[in-house]
Design a protein around this motif. Structure first.
Motif, PDB file in Angstrom:
ATOM      1  N   CYS A 231       0.851  -1.179   0.000  1.00 44.10           N
ATOM      2  CA  CYS A 231       0.000   0.000   0.000  1.00 44.10           C
ATOM      3  C   CYS A 231       0.893   1.237   0.000  1.00 44.10           C
ATOM      4  O   CYS A 231       1.786   1.350   0.845  1.00 44.10           O
ATOM      5  CB  CYS A 231      -0.923   0.018   1.217  1.00 44.10           C
ATOM      6  SG  CYS A 231      -1.941   1.508   1.203  1.00 44.10           S
ATOM      7  N   TYR A 233       0.126   4.344   0.656  1.00 40.27           N
ATOM      8  CA  TYR A 233      -0.255   5.460   1.528  1.00 40.27           C
ATOM      9  C   TYR A 233       0.536   5.423   2.827  1.00 40.27           C
ATOM     10  O   TYR A 233       1.281   4.495   3.095  1.00 40.27           O
ATOM     11  CB  TYR A 233      -1.763   5.454   1.793  1.00 40.27           C
ATOM     12  CG  TYR A 233      -2.534   5.684   0.530  1.00 40.27           C
ATOM     13  CD1 TYR A 233      -2.706   6.970   0.032  1.00 40.27           C
ATOM     14  CD2 TYR A 233      -3.026   4.623  -0.208  1.00 40.27           C
ATOM     15  CE1 TYR A 233      -3.364   7.181  -1.152  1.00 40.27           C
ATOM     16  CE2 TYR A 233      -3.685   4.825  -1.399  1.00 40.27           C
ATOM     17  CZ  TYR A 233      -3.854   6.106  -1.874  1.00 40.27           C
ATOM     18  OH  TYR A 233      -4.502   6.302  -3.050  1.00 40.27           O
ATOM     19  N   ASP A 234       0.262   6.406   3.623  1.00 41.34           N
ATOM     20  CA  ASP A 234       1.113   6.698   4.764  1.00 41.34           C
ATOM     21  C   ASP A 234       0.309   6.916   6.027  1.00 41.34           C
ATOM     22  O   ASP A 234       0.759   7.644   6.908  1.00 41.34           O
ATOM     23  CB  ASP A 234       1.785   8.055   4.419  1.00 41.34           C
ATOM     24  CG  ASP A 234       3.258   7.988   4.644  1.00 41.34           C
ATOM     25  OD1 ASP A 234       3.700   6.955   5.130  1.00 41.34           O
ATOM     26  OD2 ASP A 234       3.937   9.001   4.354  1.00 41.34           O
ATOM     27  N   CYS A 235      -0.894   6.368   6.115  1.00 37.54           N
ATOM     28  CA  CYS A 235      -1.776   6.689   7.237  1.00 37.54           C
ATOM     29  C   CYS A 235      -1.030   6.400   8.546  1.00 37.54           C
ATOM     30  O   CYS A 235      -0.501   5.293   8.733  1.00 37.54           O
ATOM     31  CB  CYS A 235      -3.067   5.904   7.143  1.00 37.54           C
ATOM     32  SG  CYS A 235      -3.819   6.080   5.514  1.00 37.54           S
ATOM     33  N   PHE A 237      -1.412   5.650  11.583  1.00 38.82           N
ATOM     34  CA  PHE A 237      -1.637   4.582  12.557  1.00 38.82           C
ATOM     35  C   PHE A 237      -1.488   3.197  11.949  1.00 38.82           C
ATOM     36  O   PHE A 237      -1.575   2.194  12.641  1.00 38.82           O
ATOM     37  CB  PHE A 237      -3.059   4.707  13.131  1.00 38.82           C
ATOM     38  CG  PHE A 237      -4.098   4.825  12.037  1.00 38.82           C
ATOM     39  CD1 PHE A 237      -4.561   3.709  11.388  1.00 38.82           C
ATOM     40  CD2 PHE A 237      -4.576   6.071  11.657  1.00 38.82           C
ATOM     41  CE1 PHE A 237      -5.494   3.810  10.368  1.00 38.82           C
ATOM     42  CE2 PHE A 237      -5.504   6.191  10.639  1.00 38.82           C
ATOM     43  CZ  PHE A 237      -5.966   5.047   9.986  1.00 38.82           C
ATOM     44  N   CYS A 238      -1.272   3.128  10.641  1.00 42.66           N
ATOM     45  CA  CYS A 238      -1.465   1.857   9.953  1.00 42.66           C
ATOM     46  C   CYS A 238      -0.174   1.073   9.787  1.00 42.66           C
ATOM     47  O   CYS A 238       0.870   1.608   9.445  1.00 42.66           O
ATOM     48  CB  CYS A 238      -2.088   2.112   8.583  1.00 42.66           C
ATOM     49  SG  CYS A 238      -2.405   0.585   7.693  1.00 42.66           S
ATOM     50  N   TYR A 240      -0.055  -1.678   7.748  1.00 41.92           N
ATOM     51  CA  TYR A 240      -0.072  -2.502   6.537  1.00 41.92           C
ATOM     52  C   TYR A 240       1.105  -2.247   5.600  1.00 41.92           C
ATOM     53  O   TYR A 240       1.695  -3.200   5.081  1.00 41.92           O
ATOM     54  CB  TYR A 240      -1.403  -2.351   5.781  1.00 41.92           C
ATOM     55  CG  TYR A 240      -2.625  -2.809   6.570  1.00 41.92           C
ATOM     56  CD1 TYR A 240      -2.522  -3.219   7.888  1.00 41.92           C
ATOM     57  CD2 TYR A 240      -3.880  -2.829   5.980  1.00 41.92           C
ATOM     58  CE1 TYR A 240      -3.628  -3.626   8.603  1.00 41.92           C
ATOM     59  CE2 TYR A 240      -4.997  -3.242   6.695  1.00 41.92           C
ATOM     60  CZ  TYR A 240      -4.869  -3.641   8.000  1.00 41.92           C
ATOM     61  OH  TYR A 240      -5.961  -4.051   8.700  1.00 41.92           O
ATOM     62  N   PRO A 241       1.486  -0.964   5.377  1.00 37.46           N
ATOM     63  CA  PRO A 241       2.655  -0.768   4.514  1.00 37.46           C
ATOM     64  C   PRO A 241       3.926  -1.396   5.112  1.00 37.46           C
ATOM     65  O   PRO A 241       4.787  -1.860   4.385  1.00 37.46           O
ATOM     66  CB  PRO A 241       2.787   0.754   4.415  1.00 37.46           C
ATOM     67  CG  PRO A 241       1.417   1.268   4.731  1.00 37.46           C
ATOM     68  CD  PRO A 241       0.865   0.317   5.743  1.00 37.46           C
ATOM     69  N   ALA A 277      -4.358  -5.039   1.476  1.00 37.79           N
ATOM     70  CA  ALA A 277      -4.341  -3.944   2.441  1.00 37.79           C
ATOM     71  C   ALA A 277      -5.333  -2.884   1.960  1.00 37.79           C
ATOM     72  O   ALA A 277      -6.044  -2.262   2.740  1.00 37.79           O
ATOM     73  CB  ALA A 277      -2.935  -3.356   2.517  1.00 37.79           C
ATOM     74  N   GLN A 278      -5.368  -2.716   0.652  1.00 37.36           N
ATOM     75  CA  GLN A 278      -6.251  -1.733   0.032  1.00 37.36           C
ATOM     76  C   GLN A 278      -6.582  -2.240  -1.378  1.00 37.36           C
ATOM     77  O   GLN A 278      -5.663  -2.506  -2.144  1.00 37.36           O
ATOM     78  CB  GLN A 278      -5.493  -0.395  -0.036  1.00 37.36           C
ATOM     79  CG  GLN A 278      -6.277   0.759  -0.525  1.00 37.36           C
ATOM     80  CD  GLN A 278      -7.607   0.901   0.187  1.00 37.36           C
ATOM     81  OE1 GLN A 278      -8.646   0.747  -0.449  1.00 37.36           O
ATOM     82  NE2 GLN A 278      -7.614   1.169   1.476  1.00 37.36           N
ATOM     83  N   ARG A 310     -10.878   2.230  -0.681  1.00 44.64           N
ATOM     84  CA  ARG A 310     -10.811   3.695  -0.564  1.00 44.64           C
ATOM     85  C   ARG A 310     -11.988   4.279  -1.326  1.00 44.64           C
ATOM     86  O   ARG A 310     -11.952   4.404  -2.561  1.00 44.64           O
ATOM     87  CB  ARG A 310      -9.526   4.218  -1.211  1.00 44.64           C
ATOM     88  CG  ARG A 310      -8.318   3.997  -0.386  1.00 44.64           C
ATOM     89  CD  ARG A 310      -7.486   5.236  -0.284  1.00 44.64           C
ATOM     90  NE  ARG A 310      -7.199   5.453   1.115  1.00 44.64           N
ATOM     91  CZ  ARG A 310      -6.477   6.460   1.586  1.00 44.64           C
ATOM     92  NH1 ARG A 310      -5.972   7.341   0.776  1.00 44.64           N
ATOM     93  NH2 ARG A 310      -6.261   6.592   2.866  1.00 44.64           N
TER      94      ARG A 310
HETATM   95  S1  SF4 Z   1      -3.854   0.153   4.134  1.00 45.16           S
HETATM   96 FE1  SF4 Z   1      -5.422   1.752   4.257  1.00 45.16          FE
HETATM   97  S2  SF4 Z   1      -5.093   2.738   6.250  1.00 45.16           S
HETATM   98 FE2  SF4 Z   1      -3.232   1.551   5.763  1.00 45.16          FE
HETATM   99  S3  SF4 Z   1      -1.841   3.016   4.779  1.00 45.16           S
HETATM  100 FE3  SF4 Z   1      -2.993   1.945   3.180  1.00 45.16          FE
HETATM  101  S4  SF4 Z   1      -4.765   3.283   2.785  1.00 45.16           S
HETATM  102 FE4  SF4 Z   1      -3.903   3.905   4.751  1.00 45.16          FE
END
Ligand code: SF4
Ligand code: B12
Length: 539
Positions: A231, A233-235, A237-238, A240-241, A277-278, A310
């Motif tokens: 994934c 993205y950089d959220c 709290f997450c 998954y990356p 993850a996404q 998303r």
């Molecule tokens: S898996 Fe979802 S929450 Fe986690 S970084 Fe990727 S988009 Fe954000």
């Protein structure tokens, strides 16, 4: 070799099925078998491990550890309610009751970890010639802590395990893998080189059926299918990356749909979960997502599917395809109704786009339910931003219909190796070297992120809502997903779930919060105007 899926709430053990399939394609002579410990009653698990190893005499035993989390930060789990009662209830009796319930949960939590660790220890003691490997989501999340508790020589793997297991079978070095190994007090770690492409990954279901006799327990259940890894993205709290990497690797749509179609025709599966993850990782993913959905339609697979999506990336065309190909209930992590809070968490989406996505789904005739996850009291939260969250629920409900939208309080849980953890360590909210697996009343309070000063009336609003709804307890006991519920009405899980949704306690919590905030505002403005009226005549 044996794969042992460590006990957790029953969920299709997709990870080990992919690993076994991958090894079989490259090493067809290696004999493999999958044992899912979740399907045995607690008291029989030790014997099941012993029997499997005695019978199969494996050279390599691969443990897969999926879940540890017991104290989940959302209202689908009764532990949140107990924790809130314990910390915030004004009635002392409620606090006492909650402390007993909390102690029971802590006991369950520690017993679960102790039991899971006992199986590798059993193999190490009774079958010392077997090499032990361990991996999976929970192991990846807590590898630094868990490796200390596992038998020396256990090879831990973070993230995907296909190449690492193959290398161990072939006796190759693991230097380019994300391994972790303890030698006495020393910990050795490896860095993953280029992660494998997923262009050849597809499941040979007849083979899998033959090495996983317990698969029958999953007929009629939701089956996991992975369409991509990573994934971008950089959220904040997450995790998954960290688990899957930031680079997105796609499986060819034909192979993804071949997986679905095999399960559909051979096992009669009708419900699927894209375990990505996404599912829509960005605009680059549109061609793959579109082709997967088109193929589901072209092959006339009448399924219900779901996954993490998303909503902000849904286009009108994708929405139509999603609905026509059988999208079921969705869980949408709106997180907050304030763009400032979202930006601070690096969520990487605009609220307006999220609303657009919901609009496209509604226009496409989406008839499912949407759980709208809110992480109230995130960093940068203010009373104003909380009110914006209440408004955002109203917007989504007005688009999709109130009867379809179920807000859920899903507080930020602090996880190791996330940006949020790093920030909170820097701010001194967490102390360096804390053990994320060591739960105490004080650490739980910290890890269920809900800091002062907003904490007490958020908790008050939640408790008010949960008290009103007896049925709101444990709406989604373990799954975190509506689609996990069995279809047949009358089953325990289903009744639980329906009660929870009908209870719609998240909506109540938001509306109670609005009431509390508005009354604070009016008290404040009355006080201000009072002060002004006192001041004005004299000045
Ligand atoms: S898996 Fe979802 S929450 Fe986690 S970084 Fe990727 S988009 Fe954000
Ligand atoms: C999809 C998903 C779900 C879906 C599952 C749907 C389904 N039908 O499968 C839903 C939404 C239901 C769900 C629910 C929950 N989930 Co979940 N989920 C995920 C997610 C995103 C992907 C898991 C997955 O299937 N991946 C695809 C498969 C192919 O990968 P895999 O199983 O991990 O296996 C690979 C590697 O781990 C490795 N591997 C696995 N075993 C082994 C063994 C060896 C020896 C080796 C070398 C390698 C290895 O190789 C495999 C192939 O590459 C992960 C996060 C993530 N990105 O990984 C969280 C994750 C696994 N979930 C997690 C949790 C906690 C939960 C819940 C308990 C949350 C809750 N309290 O409600 C529930 C309960 C699950 C249950 N048992 O019922 C945590 C676990 C970590 C932890 N804190 O314990 C994770 C890591 C998310 C997180 N918090 O960071 N989940």
């Amino acid at each position: 070799m044996d794969y042992i899926f460590l006990p957790c709430k029953k969920v299709y053990p997709i990870g080990v099925t992919y690993l076994a399939d991958f090894i079989h394609r490259r090493k067809p002579d290696v004999q493999q078998r999958i044992l899912d410990l979740s399907l045995f009653p607690n008291a029989q698990r030790i014997q099941a491990v012993r029997d499997a190893a005695t019978e199969f005499k494996p050279d390599l035993v691969c443990f897969s550890w999926r879940d540890i989390q017991i104290f989940s930060p959302h209202e689908g789990d009764s532990s949140l309610e107990h924790a809130f009662n314990f910390y915030f209830a004004s009635n002392p009796l409620k606090r006492v009751i909650a402390s007993f319930a909390g102690m029971q949960q802590l006991y369950r939590y520690y017993s679960h970890i102790r039991a899971a660790l006992s199986y590798p220890w059993l193999i190490a003691k009774e079958f010392p010639k077997a090499q032990i490997m361990i991996g999976g989501g929970a192991f990846t999340a807590f590898a630094d802590q868990l490796i200390q508790k596992l038998p020396e020589g256990t090879i831990g793997i973070l993230g995907e395990g296909e190449d690492a297991i193959l290398k161990v079978i072939e006796g190759q070095s693991l230097e380019n893998e994300r391994y972790i190994l303890r030698e006495g007090k020393t910990i050795r770690k490896g860095q993953q080189g280029t992660p494998a492409l997923l262009d050849a990954l597809t499941v040979d279901l007849p083979y899998l059926t033959s090495i996983f006799p317990q698969h029958r327990e999953y007929l009629g259940e939701s089956i996991g299918v992975q369409s991509k890894r990573g994934c971008p993205y950089d959220c904040a709290f997450c995790l998954y990356p960290y688990i899957e990497g930031k680079r997105v690797r796609y499986r060819p749509p034909s192979m993804v749909v071949k997986d679905i179609s095999q399960h559909y025709h051979q096992w009669g599966a009708r419900r699927f979960w894209f375990t990505d993850a996404q599912f829509i990782t960005g605009k680059e993913a549109y061609p793959q997502c579109t082709e997967i959905l088109e193929r589901i339609l072209a092959e006339k697979l009448e399924i219900e599917w779901s996954g993490y999506i998303r909503t902000s990336l849904i286009t009108p065309e994708l929405a139509k395809l999603m609905v026509r190909s059988g999208v079921g209930d969705l869980e949408v992590a709106i997180t907050s109704g304030s763009q400032v809070v979202l930006n601070n968490l690096h969520m990487g989406f605009k609220l307006e786009r999220l609303y657009d996505g919901c609009r496209y789904l509604a226009e496409a005739g989406f008839k499912g339910k949407v759980i709208l996850n809110y992480s109230l009291n995130s960093p940068k939260e203010t009373e104003e931003s909380l009110l914006q969250s209440v408004e955002s629920y109203k917007v989504v409900a007005s688009i999709l219909g109130e009867e379809r939208v179920f807000p859920l309080m899903f507080f930020l849980g602090i996880q190791p190796n996330t940006d949020l953890e790093q920030r909170l360590l820097e701010e001194g909210y967490l102390s360096a070297g804390y053990n994320p697996l060591m739960l105490t009343p004080t650490s739980i309070r910290k890890l269920l992120y809900n800091p002062a000063p907003l904490n007490s009336f958020i908790a008050k609003a939640c408790l008010r809502a949960w008290e009103r709804r007896e049925g709101s307890r444990d709406p989604r006991k373990w799954t975190g997903s509506l689609s996990q519920a069995p279809k047949e009405s009358g089953s325990y899980a289903d009744k639980n779930l329906i009660r929870g949704i009908e209870g719609n306690s998240g909506r109540d919590a938001l509306l109670s919060l609005e009431e509390i905030l508005r009354s604070r505002q009016s008290i404040r403005s009355a006080r201000d105007s009072g002060e002004r009226s006192v001041v004005t005549p004299a000045s």
